[in-house]
Design a protein around this motif. Sequence first.
Motif, PDB file in Angstrom:
ATOM      1  N   THR A 339       0.814  -1.216   0.000  1.00 46.91           N
ATOM      2  CA  THR A 339       0.000   0.000   0.000  1.00 46.91           C
ATOM      3  C   THR A 339       0.842   1.258   0.000  1.00 46.91           C
ATOM      4  O   THR A 339       1.993   1.266   0.461  1.00 46.91           O
ATOM      5  CB  THR A 339      -0.943   0.019   1.221  1.00 46.91           C
ATOM      6  N   ALA A 361      -3.036   0.498  -3.568  1.00 46.77           N
ATOM      7  CA  ALA A 361      -2.832  -0.882  -3.107  1.00 46.77           C
ATOM      8  C   ALA A 361      -2.560  -1.742  -4.323  1.00 46.77           C
ATOM      9  O   ALA A 361      -3.207  -1.594  -5.362  1.00 46.77           O
ATOM     10  CB  ALA A 361      -4.062  -1.383  -2.350  1.00 46.77           C
ATOM     11  N   TYR A 374      -9.899  -4.356  -4.762  1.00 42.80           N
ATOM     12  CA  TYR A 374      -9.494  -4.107  -3.383  1.00 42.80           C
ATOM     13  C   TYR A 374     -10.642  -3.439  -2.624  1.00 42.80           C
ATOM     14  O   TYR A 374     -11.421  -2.657  -3.171  1.00 42.80           O
ATOM     15  CB  TYR A 374      -8.268  -3.197  -3.354  1.00 42.80           C
ATOM     16  N   HIS A 375     -10.720  -3.762  -1.333  1.00 38.56           N
ATOM     17  CA  HIS A 375     -11.584  -3.043  -0.401  1.00 38.56           C
ATOM     18  C   HIS A 375     -10.687  -2.302   0.593  1.00 38.56           C
ATOM     19  O   HIS A 375      -9.604  -2.791   0.944  1.00 38.56           O
ATOM     20  CB  HIS A 375     -12.478  -4.014   0.378  1.00 38.56           C
ATOM     21  N   TYR A 376     -11.155  -1.148   1.023  1.00 41.18           N
ATOM     22  CA  TYR A 376     -10.392  -0.424   2.042  1.00 41.18           C
ATOM     23  C   TYR A 376     -11.322  -0.040   3.178  1.00 41.18           C
ATOM     24  O   TYR A 376     -12.544   0.033   3.031  1.00 41.18           O
ATOM     25  CB  TYR A 376      -9.708   0.820   1.451  1.00 41.18           C
ATOM     26  N   GLU A 410      -6.034   0.233  -8.767  1.00 41.91           N
ATOM     27  CA  GLU A 410      -5.063   0.132  -7.674  1.00 41.91           C
ATOM     28  C   GLU A 410      -4.863   1.454  -6.951  1.00 41.91           C
ATOM     29  O   GLU A 410      -4.175   1.498  -5.936  1.00 41.91           O
ATOM     30  CB  GLU A 410      -3.726  -0.377  -8.220  1.00 41.91           C
ATOM     31  N   TRP A 427      -6.392  -2.401   4.095  1.00 43.77           N
ATOM     32  CA  TRP A 427      -6.645  -2.862   2.724  1.00 43.77           C
ATOM     33  C   TRP A 427      -6.758  -4.389   2.713  1.00 43.77           C
ATOM     34  O   TRP A 427      -6.074  -5.083   3.461  1.00 43.77           O
ATOM     35  CB  TRP A 427      -5.492  -2.472   1.790  1.00 43.77           C
TER      36      TRP A 427
END
Length: 461
Positions: A339, A361, A374-376, A410, A427
């Motif tokens: 990240t 990420a 991706y999840h944050y 990303e 992340w």
Amino acid sequence: MKTILNIAIVALLTLTIVSCKDDLPAGEGIPQIYVTGATTALPTDVEEYSVGDAGSATWTVSDAAVASISGSGSTASVTFLSPGDVRVTATVGSQTGYVDVRVSSIDAGVTVSYDSYGFLSKDSTGTVTFTFDAPLASAPLFGLKGTSDAKLITVGTLAGSADKYTVGVTGGEGNGTAMAYLRDVIVTDAFGGDKADTLEVAMHTTDNTAPAMETFDQMAAGAVSWGMDVSATISFNEAVRAAMTDAADTAIWVYYGYTRDMVAGATAKEDSVELVSEDMITWTATLTVPDSISHGNGFNYVKTGGEFLDLAGNEVAVGVAASLGSFTIDREGPNVPTTTAMEPTTMPEGVGNQRWVTLGAASTDVGLAGVAGYHYLLKEAYESDTTATGVHNAGPKSLADFSSELNESETMSKLMSTDSARYDLFWIAVDELGNASDIDSARLQYNKNGEFSYNVDNTIP
């Protein structure tokens, strides 16, 4: 003078009522009871009639040849016997009411039904049933339409009585639907005596052409995971069915092979799933990937079991392909994301205490499916991570704890406040099959001078 006028008016009204009653046709009177029920019917119909709350009635019909009646209470059941006009009358004490019913005749119509799906191949046999709309006075004359139809099928002798007749048929040469005639179709007098000189009817369809498989499709070979559905679809150029040569032969099956990993050791396993269809042309089998297959092991289509016939009994010309690709079990998620977080130099800095921050990420997939996104999760440090008892909670533990939408890119930009000095950022990467990575955690913060920093050692200080 006024009194004499009133008496004259009363006398005039009395004379008018008597005159109206005298003018009614013989045998009729003004109904005193309201009778409910159908006013039209066909022979063999049964209808209910009622006087409601008027009381227990005596029920009669004006013509016993047209209808019969049964009932002694507030309701009665009337069975209509033949065409004509009939009055249904109810009498309660000295009061009466009635309903006039028109009973119509029934036309000389026919409905045709078939066994064997309505299809025959050469030398196969079936039965055609003719159900007439009313009983016939005598058996109709029956025969095929022409010489070409006689090549399609041969027919036996028409047999039956009343409103139902049958004839046996045998499939012949070629393909097509044979036509036949029913002549001198005469309904009995009790049902109106209607006559049809000729009724043209369709017989079985003769089919001597083998059906062909047009497509065999299955989900594209590649990575699959536990609980996923793997499907295979077969389509034909015409309706087909299972051969059903015996009690056990009632379906067509698709077989998949794999190695089952159990405590007692690995075991070769073969699962089957039935092909099903709504239109008998396109058939689909769906099997859920078992959870006893280890990561990296294969899950393969093996064969199709059973035999397809068309509705006339012809076998499929070319069998289903013996092997079409394979799948590999993928239970591994991506690597933990690498990240980044920075204040960009090419974007506006923001207004007041609002600053733009670019978050990033990146990950690679350990398995075969590839990273989907991706999840944050972003929290103000500590404040939302401390329980009521003061125990610090470092953040999410699994994919279910992330509420943000999947971000396929990303990088992303977020407007943040410098008044909240510290943020915890988490992340998680997810592959195309839903397998998740471990969680990356880091902290970004602004000091009292508004200077930005980012801790990338994957720990929350």
